[in-house]
Write a protein that holds these residues in place. Sequence first.
Motif, PDB file in Angstrom:
ATOM      1  N   GLU A   1      30.273  -5.097 -28.924  1.00 13.31           N
ATOM      2  CA  GLU A   1      29.607  -6.231 -28.284  1.00 13.31           C
ATOM      3  C   GLU A   1      28.115  -6.246 -28.628  1.00 13.31           C
ATOM      4  O   GLU A   1      27.536  -7.297 -28.894  1.00 13.31           O
ATOM      5  N   ILE A   2      27.484  -5.072 -28.658  1.00 12.54           N
ATOM      6  CA  ILE A   2      26.063  -4.978 -29.014  1.00 12.54           C
ATOM      7  C   ILE A   2      25.853  -5.414 -30.456  1.00 12.54           C
ATOM      8  O   ILE A   2      24.912  -6.133 -30.772  1.00 12.54           O
ATOM      9  N   VAL A   3      26.758  -5.002 -31.343  1.00  8.59           N
ATOM     10  CA  VAL A   3      26.660  -5.384 -32.753  1.00  8.59           C
ATOM     11  C   VAL A   3      26.815  -6.894 -32.896  1.00  8.59           C
ATOM     12  O   VAL A   3      26.086  -7.528 -33.665  1.00  8.59           O
ATOM     13  N   GLN A   4      27.754  -7.493 -32.146  1.00  5.23           N
ATOM     14  CA  GLN A   4      27.959  -8.937 -32.213  1.00  5.23           C
ATOM     15  C   GLN A   4      26.725  -9.689 -31.717  1.00  5.23           C
ATOM     16  O   GLN A   4      26.302 -10.676 -32.324  1.00  5.23           O
ATOM     17  N   ILE A   5      26.131  -9.227 -30.611  1.00  4.84           N
ATOM     18  CA  ILE A   5      24.928  -9.866 -30.084  1.00  4.84           C
ATOM     19  C   ILE A   5      23.798  -9.746 -31.093  1.00  4.84           C
ATOM     20  O   ILE A   5      23.088 -10.713 -31.367  1.00  4.84           O
ATOM     21  N   SER A   6      23.635  -8.563 -31.681  1.00 11.74           N
ATOM     22  CA  SER A   6      22.593  -8.357 -32.683  1.00 11.74           C
ATOM     23  C   SER A   6      22.829  -9.232 -33.900  1.00 11.74           C
ATOM     24  O   SER A   6      21.889  -9.816 -34.444  1.00 11.74           O
ATOM     25  N   SER A   7      24.069  -9.358 -34.333  1.00 16.71           N
ATOM     26  CA  SER A   7      24.386 -10.191 -35.493  1.00 16.71           C
ATOM     27  C   SER A   7      24.087 -11.659 -35.198  1.00 16.71           C
ATOM     28  O   SER A   7      23.522 -12.361 -36.034  1.00 16.71           O
ATOM     29  N   ARG A   8      24.457 -12.126 -34.008  1.00 16.07           N
ATOM     30  CA  ARG A   8      24.160 -13.518 -33.643  1.00 16.07           C
ATOM     31  C   ARG A   8      22.662 -13.757 -33.578  1.00 16.07           C
ATOM     32  O   ARG A   8      22.175 -14.803 -34.001  1.00 16.07           O
ATOM     33  N   LEU A   9      21.940 -12.788 -33.057  1.00 15.32           N
ATOM     34  CA  LEU A   9      20.490 -12.894 -32.982  1.00 15.32           C
ATOM     35  C   LEU A   9      19.889 -13.001 -34.375  1.00 15.32           C
ATOM     36  O   LEU A   9      19.027 -13.855 -34.628  1.00 15.32           O
ATOM     37  N   GLN A  10      20.349 -12.184 -35.299  1.00 20.22           N
ATOM     38  CA  GLN A  10      19.819 -12.207 -36.660  1.00 20.22           C
ATOM     39  C   GLN A  10      20.190 -13.511 -37.374  1.00 20.22           C
ATOM     40  O   GLN A  10      19.396 -14.032 -38.150  1.00 20.22           O
ATOM     41  N   VAL A  11      21.366 -14.052 -37.108  1.00 20.36           N
ATOM     42  CA  VAL A  11      21.755 -15.335 -37.701  1.00 20.36           C
ATOM     43  C   VAL A  11      20.841 -16.435 -37.167  1.00 20.36           C
ATOM     44  O   VAL A  11      20.385 -17.302 -37.925  1.00 20.36           O
ATOM     45  N   ARG A  12      20.537 -16.408 -35.878  1.00 15.26           N
ATOM     46  CA  ARG A  12      19.615 -17.400 -35.301  1.00 15.26           C
ATOM     47  C   ARG A  12      18.224 -17.265 -35.913  1.00 15.26           C
ATOM     48  O   ARG A  12      17.566 -18.261 -36.210  1.00 15.26           O
ATOM     49  N   ARG A  13      17.781 -16.039 -36.078  1.00 17.94           N
ATOM     50  CA  ARG A  13      16.461 -15.827 -36.688  1.00 17.94           C
ATOM     51  C   ARG A  13      16.445 -16.301 -38.141  1.00 17.94           C
ATOM     52  O   ARG A  13      15.463 -16.894 -38.589  1.00 17.94           O
ATOM     53  N   LEU A  14      17.510 -16.038 -38.868  1.00 13.59           N
ATOM     54  CA  LEU A  14      17.589 -16.495 -40.258  1.00 13.59           C
ATOM     55  C   LEU A  14      17.571 -18.017 -40.313  1.00 13.59           C
ATOM     56  O   LEU A  14      16.856 -18.606 -41.139  1.00 13.59           O
ATOM     57  N   ALA A  15      18.332 -18.657 -39.445  1.00 13.20           N
ATOM     58  CA  ALA A  15      18.324 -20.126 -39.397  1.00 13.20           C
ATOM     59  C   ALA A  15      16.926 -20.630 -39.048  1.00 13.20           C
ATOM     60  O   ALA A  15      16.432 -21.593 -39.656  1.00 13.20           O
ATOM     61  N   ALA A  16      16.273 -19.975 -38.109  1.00  8.41           N
ATOM     62  CA  ALA A  16      14.924 -20.382 -37.709  1.00  8.41           C
ATOM     63  C   ALA A  16      13.937 -20.233 -38.861  1.00  8.41           C
ATOM     64  O   ALA A  16      13.097 -21.114 -39.080  1.00  8.41           O
ATOM     65  N   VAL A  17      14.024 -19.135 -39.614  1.00  8.77           N
ATOM     66  CA  VAL A  17      13.088 -18.950 -40.728  1.00  8.77           C
ATOM     67  C   VAL A  17      13.318 -20.018 -41.798  1.00  8.77           C
ATOM     68  O   VAL A  17      12.343 -20.534 -42.375  1.00  8.77           O
ATOM     69  N   LEU A  18      14.546 -20.399 -42.036  1.00  7.69           N
ATOM     70  CA  LEU A  18      14.824 -21.449 -43.023  1.00  7.69           C
ATOM     71  C   LEU A  18      14.278 -22.796 -42.548  1.00  7.69           C
ATOM     72  O   LEU A  18      13.714 -23.554 -43.342  1.00  7.69           O
ATOM     73  N   VAL A  19      14.415 -23.082 -41.257  1.00  6.01           N
ATOM     74  CA  VAL A  19      13.876 -24.328 -40.699  1.00  6.01           C
ATOM     75  C   VAL A  19      12.351 -24.325 -40.780  1.00  6.01           C
ATOM     76  O   VAL A  19      11.734 -25.326 -41.171  1.00  6.01           O
ATOM     77  N   VAL A  20      11.729 -23.210 -40.431  1.00  8.84           N
ATOM     78  CA  VAL A  20      10.263 -23.115 -40.473  1.00  8.84           C
ATOM     79  C   VAL A  20       9.754 -23.290 -41.904  1.00  8.84           C
ATOM     80  O   VAL A  20       8.766 -24.000 -42.131  1.00  8.84           O
ATOM     81  N   ILE A  21      10.413 -22.669 -42.865  1.00 11.11           N
ATOM     82  CA  ILE A  21      10.004 -22.824 -44.262  1.00 11.11           C
ATOM     83  C   ILE A  21      10.134 -24.290 -44.691  1.00 11.11           C
ATOM     84  O   ILE A  21       9.225 -24.853 -45.313  1.00 11.11           O
ATOM     85  N   ALA A  22      11.248 -24.924 -44.350  1.00 11.12           N
ATOM     86  CA  ALA A  22      11.449 -26.333 -44.707  1.00 11.12           C
ATOM     87  C   ALA A  22      10.388 -27.222 -44.054  1.00 11.12           C
ATOM     88  O   ALA A  22       9.835 -28.125 -44.712  1.00 11.12           O
ATOM     89  N   LEU A  23      10.087 -26.966 -42.793  1.00  7.15           N
ATOM     90  CA  LEU A  23       9.052 -27.744 -42.109  1.00  7.15           C
ATOM     91  C   LEU A  23       7.686 -27.547 -42.748  1.00  7.15           C
ATOM     92  O   LEU A  23       6.929 -28.510 -42.928  1.00  7.15           O
TER      93      LEU A  23
END
Length: 133
Positions: A3-25
């Motif tokens: 469960e901790i690994v899944q939460i960490s993985s989801r967090l990293q996916v959100r951060r990756l999506a956020a960095v891509l959005v920030v770069i595009a902006l």
Amino acid sequence: MSEIVQISSRLQVRRLAAVLVVIALGLALRRFGYAAGLSFVLVKYGGSALWGAMVYLLVALIVARPGPAVIAVMALFIAISVELFRLYHTPWLDAFRLTTAGALLLGRIFSPWNILAYAVGIAAAYLFDPARR
């Protein structure tokens, strides 16, 4: 444990999506900001704030273990270091800074106002970091 690994993985996916959005902006702001009638201050320092947010998110992706406050301090250190690095000049480095990639990654001219803009962007990324919730 899984469960901790899944939460960490989801967090990293959100951060990756956020960095891509920030770069595009950031790229869109620098490319189309003036054409859209935005002021110099908004385009210049808005882009710098987004760059600071990107640094926070990249640090968060690379060193996911520390808490968001530690990540923010690390990102601010990196951002200030890059800005101070603009005071160092060599022919090859100045030639790289004249390229689009060099200007986006390293910038061209030292400005203490950029440090403030980076801090604003890092603070915003810190406040919206899903790891804080």
